[in-house]
Design a protein around this motif. Structure first.
Motif, PDB file in Angstrom:
ATOM      1  N   VAL A   1       3.249  -1.310  11.976  1.00  6.78           N
ATOM      2  CA  VAL A   1       4.100  -2.165  11.126  1.00  6.78           C
ATOM      3  C   VAL A   1       5.442  -2.392  12.034  1.00  6.78           C
ATOM      4  N   ARG A   2       5.459  -3.860  12.189  1.00 10.81           N
ATOM      5  CA  ARG A   2       6.877  -4.251  12.996  1.00 10.81           C
ATOM      6  C   ARG A   2       8.094  -4.041  11.975  1.00 10.81           C
ATOM      7  N   SER A   3       9.001  -3.821  12.704  1.00 11.69           N
ATOM      8  CA  SER A   3      10.210  -3.656  12.096  1.00 11.69           C
ATOM      9  C   SER A   3      10.760  -4.913  11.532  1.00 11.69           C
ATOM     10  N   GLY A   4      11.327  -5.061  10.307  1.00  9.82           N
ATOM     11  CA  GLY A   4      11.964  -6.143   9.770  1.00  9.82           C
ATOM     12  C   GLY A   4      10.800  -7.085   9.198  1.00  9.82           C
ATOM     13  N   SER A   5       9.482  -6.650   9.071  1.00  8.37           N
ATOM     14  CA  SER A   5       8.441  -7.405   9.036  1.00  8.37           C
ATOM     15  C   SER A   5       8.191  -7.394   7.181  1.00  8.37           C
ATOM     16  N   LEU A   6       7.403  -8.361   6.866  1.00  6.20           N
ATOM     17  CA  LEU A   6       6.828  -8.112   5.351  1.00  6.20           C
ATOM     18  C   LEU A   6       6.025  -7.105   5.106  1.00  6.20           C
ATOM     19  N   ALA A   7       5.418  -6.576   6.113  1.00  7.03           N
ATOM     20  CA  ALA A   7       4.807  -5.264   5.690  1.00  7.03           C
ATOM     21  C   ALA A   7       5.630  -4.051   5.575  1.00  7.03           C
ATOM     22  N   GLU A   8       6.739  -4.133   6.389  1.00 10.08           N
ATOM     23  CA  GLU A   8       7.972  -2.945   6.287  1.00 10.08           C
ATOM     24  C   GLU A   8       8.398  -3.144   4.967  1.00 10.08           C
ATOM     25  N   GLU A   9       8.860  -4.315   4.613  1.00  6.81           N
ATOM     26  CA  GLU A   9       9.285  -4.592   3.159  1.00  6.81           C
ATOM     27  C   GLU A   9       8.482  -4.092   1.756  1.00  6.81           C
ATOM     28  N   LEU A  10       7.023  -4.594   2.196  1.00  6.70           N
ATOM     29  CA  LEU A  10       6.187  -3.713   1.007  1.00  6.70           C
ATOM     30  C   LEU A  10       5.902  -2.497   1.125  1.00  6.70           C
ATOM     31  N   GLU A  11       6.536  -1.737   2.160  1.00  7.98           N
ATOM     32  CA  GLU A  11       6.544  -0.300   2.302  1.00  7.98           C
ATOM     33  C   GLU A  11       4.921   0.104   2.649  1.00  7.98           C
ATOM     34  N   LEU A  12       4.580  -0.689   3.467  1.00 10.34           N
ATOM     35  CA  LEU A  12       2.841  -0.621   4.221  1.00 10.34           C
ATOM     36  C   LEU A  12       3.282   0.362   5.379  1.00 10.34           C
ATOM     37  N   SER A  13       2.372   1.195   5.700  1.00 13.27           N
ATOM     38  CA  SER A  13       2.526   2.269   6.754  1.00 13.27           C
ATOM     39  C   SER A  13       1.302   2.227   7.586  1.00 13.27           C
ATOM     40  N   LYS A  14       1.630   3.046   8.928  1.00 16.83           N
ATOM     41  CA  LYS A  14       0.100   3.120   9.750  1.00 16.83           C
ATOM     42  C   LYS A  14      -0.849   4.004   8.913  1.00 16.83           C
ATOM     43  N   GLY A  15      -1.937   3.835   8.864  1.00 19.63           N
ATOM     44  CA  GLY A  15      -3.035   4.422   8.449  1.00 19.63           C
ATOM     45  C   GLY A  15      -3.450   3.739   6.968  1.00 19.63           C
ATOM     46  N   ASP A  16      -2.406   2.764   6.374  1.00 15.07           N
ATOM     47  CA  ASP A  16      -3.012   2.161   5.173  1.00 15.07           C
ATOM     48  C   ASP A  16      -4.213   1.097   5.595  1.00 15.07           C
TER      49      ASP A  16
ATOM     50  N   LEU B   1      -4.822  -6.374  -1.657  1.00 12.73           N
ATOM     51  CA  LEU B   1      -5.034  -5.235  -2.225  1.00 12.73           C
ATOM     52  C   LEU B   1      -5.077  -4.376  -1.168  1.00 12.73           C
ATOM     53  N   VAL B   2      -4.479  -3.186  -0.961  1.00 12.64           N
ATOM     54  CA  VAL B   2      -4.198  -2.161   0.058  1.00 12.64           C
ATOM     55  C   VAL B   2      -4.469  -0.547  -0.540  1.00 12.64           C
ATOM     56  N   ARG B   3      -5.165  -0.035   0.123  1.00  8.26           N
ATOM     57  CA  ARG B   3      -5.388   1.497  -0.308  1.00  8.26           C
ATOM     58  C   ARG B   3      -4.626   2.341   0.842  1.00  8.26           C
ATOM     59  N   LYS B   4      -3.605   3.112   0.193  1.00  3.73           N
ATOM     60  CA  LYS B   4      -2.911   3.945   0.734  1.00  3.73           C
ATOM     61  C   LYS B   4      -3.557   5.190   1.447  1.00  3.73           C
ATOM     62  N   GLN B   5      -2.924   6.061   2.147  1.00  6.67           N
ATOM     63  CA  GLN B   5      -3.405   6.927   2.960  1.00  6.67           C
ATOM     64  C   GLN B   5      -3.700   7.927   1.935  1.00  6.67           C
ATOM     65  N   ASP B   6      -3.266   8.119   0.495  1.00  2.18           N
ATOM     66  CA  ASP B   6      -3.690   9.014  -0.146  1.00  2.18           C
ATOM     67  C   ASP B   6      -4.744   8.789  -1.453  1.00  2.18           C
ATOM     68  N   GLY B   7      -5.018   7.538  -0.971  1.00  3.75           N
ATOM     69  CA  GLY B   7      -6.376   6.774  -1.691  1.00  3.75           C
ATOM     70  C   GLY B   7      -5.940   5.785  -2.884  1.00  3.75           C
ATOM     71  N   GLU B   8      -4.534   5.859  -3.388  1.00  5.14           N
ATOM     72  CA  GLU B   8      -4.235   5.066  -4.233  1.00  5.14           C
ATOM     73  C   GLU B   8      -4.293   3.596  -3.622  1.00  5.14           C
ATOM     74  N   GLU B   9      -4.748   2.619  -4.591  1.00  9.90           N
ATOM     75  CA  GLU B   9      -4.687   1.341  -4.402  1.00  9.90           C
ATOM     76  C   GLU B   9      -3.555   0.680  -4.887  1.00  9.90           C
ATOM     77  N   TRP B  10      -2.815  -0.384  -4.089  1.00  6.34           N
ATOM     78  CA  TRP B  10      -1.877  -1.219  -4.460  1.00  6.34           C
ATOM     79  C   TRP B  10      -2.143  -2.765  -4.378  1.00  6.34           C
ATOM     80  N   LEU B  11      -1.876  -3.373  -5.501  1.00  4.71           N
ATOM     81  CA  LEU B  11      -2.132  -4.772  -5.562  1.00  4.71           C
ATOM     82  C   LEU B  11      -0.740  -5.269  -5.285  1.00  4.71           C
ATOM     83  N   LEU B  12      -0.516  -5.799  -4.386  1.00  2.06           N
ATOM     84  CA  LEU B  12       0.941  -6.590  -3.929  1.00  2.06           C
ATOM     85  C   LEU B  12       1.009  -7.919  -3.876  1.00  2.06           C
TER      86      LEU B  12
END
Length: 460
Positions: free
Chosen positions: A11-26, A54-65
């Motif tokens: 996840v690049r610093s300052g990106s949309l992905a970082e703002e959406l709280e996405l992480s490595k492994g999602d 639609l993203v599945r987090k590492q704990d298995g929870e699915e987020w619709l962003l």
């Protein structure tokens, strides 16, 4: 991968992905309700200004962003595979395939034959179309992707089947009709083999390609490369000087026709034809803006133009004594010597020695710099007075790494020669800067030095 989604690795610093709280492994599962097949789907759906992820987090929870963004704004995440899918290997057994002419014991990636249309769009690779389904063509048309680079070789379906050793290679040409009818831009490549697809056969191919203009923007003709490792392969003869002169004559005749009819030269012979016959390199306007640089078409002319332009803007300067060596392939050496002499006229005190390196690893018929190995450089330069620095073109190295084809590193070569080694980057401006020792200013040109590509997998 298509069922499980695509794993985020960065996840690049300052990106949309970082703002959406996405992480490595999602895991990215869908965009706008669509499963993502590969990078094409991802890029196409991410062009919208409003997207639902639609993203599945590492704990298995699915987020619709829900995301509102600029049209050209990317998510800012990287995935496990650059294509977001497996790479497609080549199913052909082309009579001229360079990878089949490689010796054993080299790094594994050098034996991978790619024939992946997605790499054609992303990296400029040439593909035979034999590996593409109707679904692939549908998506190219739907997303209006282009240009696609096609390894044509011949428009005779039966001959193409024989050349590619694939019984479907002839009918694969029909995919070009669908691409043309949909207005998809294309470029073509012909690897010329003596007695197979040259002379009259080449002319027939050129005539058969005319109906594909203007969607087919350009076609290059390159001579087959033959290494010394062909014992168990189809016998092929190298193109001789007479063969190459015949090819130039035929191509230039059609260039005049295409220029009159369509306003472009369309068909181009690679620089090797001119250098190996001693014929004059065509003037710049004959290259139609250099659409085939990666195939070695116009590289010499562009380098010369960039060097001359750079020197015109450089005042004559006495730099004291500076001694530089350049190592390059036998084919390019006379050109590099001529251009080095021009640089020396502007920078007095500069002394340049050009070393033509014979390709003992692949065989003397391979004369381009892009296939020179570290061991050949060491064997032929060790013990020589190389001056302050040895300059090498960047296409001798693995893309992005200081490693030659035989896994010798630049550091190992430098230690063996006891001489500083610098890599010359892509433009005539950089060439002048490397020789003179003065840093390049402004924007580098488009030239990729000397000739041949630096890809890990060679055109098939």
């Amino acid at each position: 991968m298509k069922e499980k989604g695509h794993v985020i690795t960065l996840v690049r610093s300052g990106s949309l992905a970082e703002e959406l709280e996405l992480s490595k492994g999602d895991v990215l599962l869908e965009i706008n309700g669509h499963k993502i097949e590969d990078i094409f789907d991802y890029q196409y759906f991410m062009e919208d200004t409003y997207v639902e992820l639609l993203v599945r987090k590492q704990d298995g929870e699915e987020w619709l962003l829900e995301v509102e963004k600029d049209e050209d704004e990317d998510l800012g995440a990287e995935f496990e595979n650059g294509l977001m899918d497996e790479y497609r290997s080549c199913r052909n057994k082309c009579v001229f395939c360079f990878i089949d002419q490689m010796p054993p014991g080299m790094r594994e990636t050098l034996y991978f034959k790619d024939d992946d249309s997605r790499l054609s769009f992303l990296q400029g690779n040439y593909v035979t179309l034999t590996n593409m389904s109707d679904h692939d063509i549908d998506r190219i048309i739907a997303y209006h992707l282009g240009p696609i680079n096609i390894s044509i070789h011949t428009m005779d379906p039966e001959l193409r089947c024989r050349m590619l050793h694939n019984r479907f290679a002839g009918e694969a040409l029909e995919k070009m009709d669908r691409l043309r009818d949909a207005g998809i831009e294309m470029n073509g490549q012909i690897v010329l083999c003596r007695g197979i697809n040259d002379r009259d056969s080449l002319e027939e191919t050129i005539r058969a390609l005319e109906p594909y203009l203007p969607c087919m923007k350009s076609v290059s003709v390159v001579p087959v490369g033959l290494t010394r490792f062909r014992d168990s392969l189809d016998p092929l003869l190298p193109l001789g000087k007479e063969d190459m002169e015949d090819t130039i004559d035929r191509i230039e005749q059609y260039q005049s026709y295409f220029l009159e009819q369509y306003g472009c030269h369309f068909i181009h012979a690679s620089d090797e034809f001119y250098l190996m016959t001693g014929r004059a390199i065509p003037e710049e306007e004959r290259y139609d803006g250099y659409p085939q640089l990666e195939n070695g078409v116009g590289m010499v002319r562009l380098l010369e133009e960039e060097v001359r332009q750079t020197l015109e803007q450089s005042p004559k300067t006495d730099i004291g004594r500076r001694r530089v060596s350049i190592a390059t392939g036998c084919l390019a050496a006379p050109v590099i010597k001529q251009l080095s002499d021009l640089v020396c006229e502007t920078y007095s005190g500069l002394e340049v020695t050009v070393h033509a390196i014979e390709n003992r690893f692949f065989g003397e018929r391979i004369t381009v710099s892009g296939l020179i190995t570290g061991q050949d450089l060491e064997a032929q330069l060790k013990g020589r007075d190389l001056g302050e620095v040895l300059l090498l073109p960047e296409n001798m190295l693995k893309s992005g790494e200081p490693v030659f084809l035989d896994d010798v590193t630049v550091g190992q070569l430098q230690s063996a020669l006891q001489t500083k080694v610098d890599i010359v980057k892509s433009s005539g401006q950089e060439f002048v800067a490397a020789l003179s020792g003065f840093p390049a200013e402004g924007t580098p040109g488009r030239y990729r030095p000397y000739e041949l590509n630096d890809k890990e997998s060679f055109d098939t």
